[in-house]
Design an enzyme around this catalytic site. Structure first.
Site, mmCIF file in Angstrom:
data_model
loop_
_atom_site.group_PDB
_atom_site.id
_atom_site.type_symbol
_atom_site.label_atom_id
_atom_site.label_comp_id
_atom_site.label_asym_id
_atom_site.label_seq_id
_atom_site.Cartn_x
_atom_site.Cartn_y
_atom_site.Cartn_z
ATOM 1 N N ASP A 221 0.917 -1.145 -0.057
ATOM 2 C CA ASP A 221 0.040 0.175 0.216
ATOM 3 C C ASP A 221 0.822 1.138 -0.103
ATOM 4 O OD1 ASP A 221 -2.372 1.671 0.991
ATOM 5 O OD2 ASP A 221 -0.660 2.040 2.762
ATOM 6 N N MET A 222 0.221 2.363 -0.413
ATOM 7 C CA MET A 222 1.209 3.751 -0.350
ATOM 8 C C MET A 222 0.646 4.559 0.533
ATOM 9 S SD MET A 222 1.567 3.994 -4.486
ATOM 10 C CE MET A 222 2.619 5.377 -4.380
ATOM 11 N N GLU A 223 -0.229 4.442 1.206
ATOM 12 C CA GLU A 223 -0.695 5.481 1.936
ATOM 13 C C GLU A 223 -0.918 5.199 3.580
ATOM 14 O OE1 GLU A 223 -2.084 5.922 -2.108
ATOM 15 O OE2 GLU A 223 -2.738 4.536 -0.742
ATOM 16 N N SER B 22 -6.311 -3.922 -5.675
ATOM 17 C CA SER B 22 -6.793 -3.751 -7.055
ATOM 18 C C SER B 22 -5.823 -4.230 -8.246
ATOM 19 C CB SER B 22 -6.943 -1.913 -7.107
ATOM 20 O OG SER B 22 -5.538 -1.302 -6.645
ATOM 21 N N ASP B 23 -4.474 -4.305 -7.471
ATOM 22 C CA ASP B 23 -3.493 -4.662 -8.718
ATOM 23 C C ASP B 23 -2.399 -5.652 -8.028
ATOM 24 O OD1 ASP B 23 -4.268 -2.482 -10.477
ATOM 25 O OD2 ASP B 23 -2.902 -0.912 -9.147
#
Length: 101
Positions: free
Chosen positions: A46-48, A70-71
């Site tokens: 995750d990025m957040e 999602s990906d």
């Protein structure tokens, strides 16, 4: 977390509970990182979340990340922008119901 999990069970939403790695790997993935994360049982990237958890802690708020895949970083499968807008309703409903209880 327990409340969200119990709501998901009641609504028969398929959920997994576990650790995610939060970083900017989406833009510059280290080929050795993903197998290492898998060995440690990390469920996703995750990025957040790390930033949001840090901010919540700083402000004294409770927080919980509820994520939808999602990906896929290994296979390259991606969810289209349209599908992201139309198919993540269960996650949104779970988050709202958890927050309101």
């Amino acid at each position: 977390l327990h409340k969200a999990y119990m709501i998901a069970q009641q609504k028969q939403i398929n959920v997994k509970v576990g650790n995610v790695f939060s970083g900017d790997m989406y833009y510059d993935p280290d080929e050795d990182m993903i197998p290492a994360l898998e060995r440690f049982g990390v469920l996703g990237v995750d990025m957040e979340v790390a930033g949001l958890y840090g901010l919540a802690h700083h402000k004294g708020f409770e927080s919980l990340a509820i994520l939808t895949v999602s990906d896929h970083c290994l296979t390259g499968e991606e969810t289209s922008a349209e599908a992201r807008q139309l198919t993540f309703n269960q996650m949104i409903e779970l988050a709202l119901e958890t927050a309101c209880q």
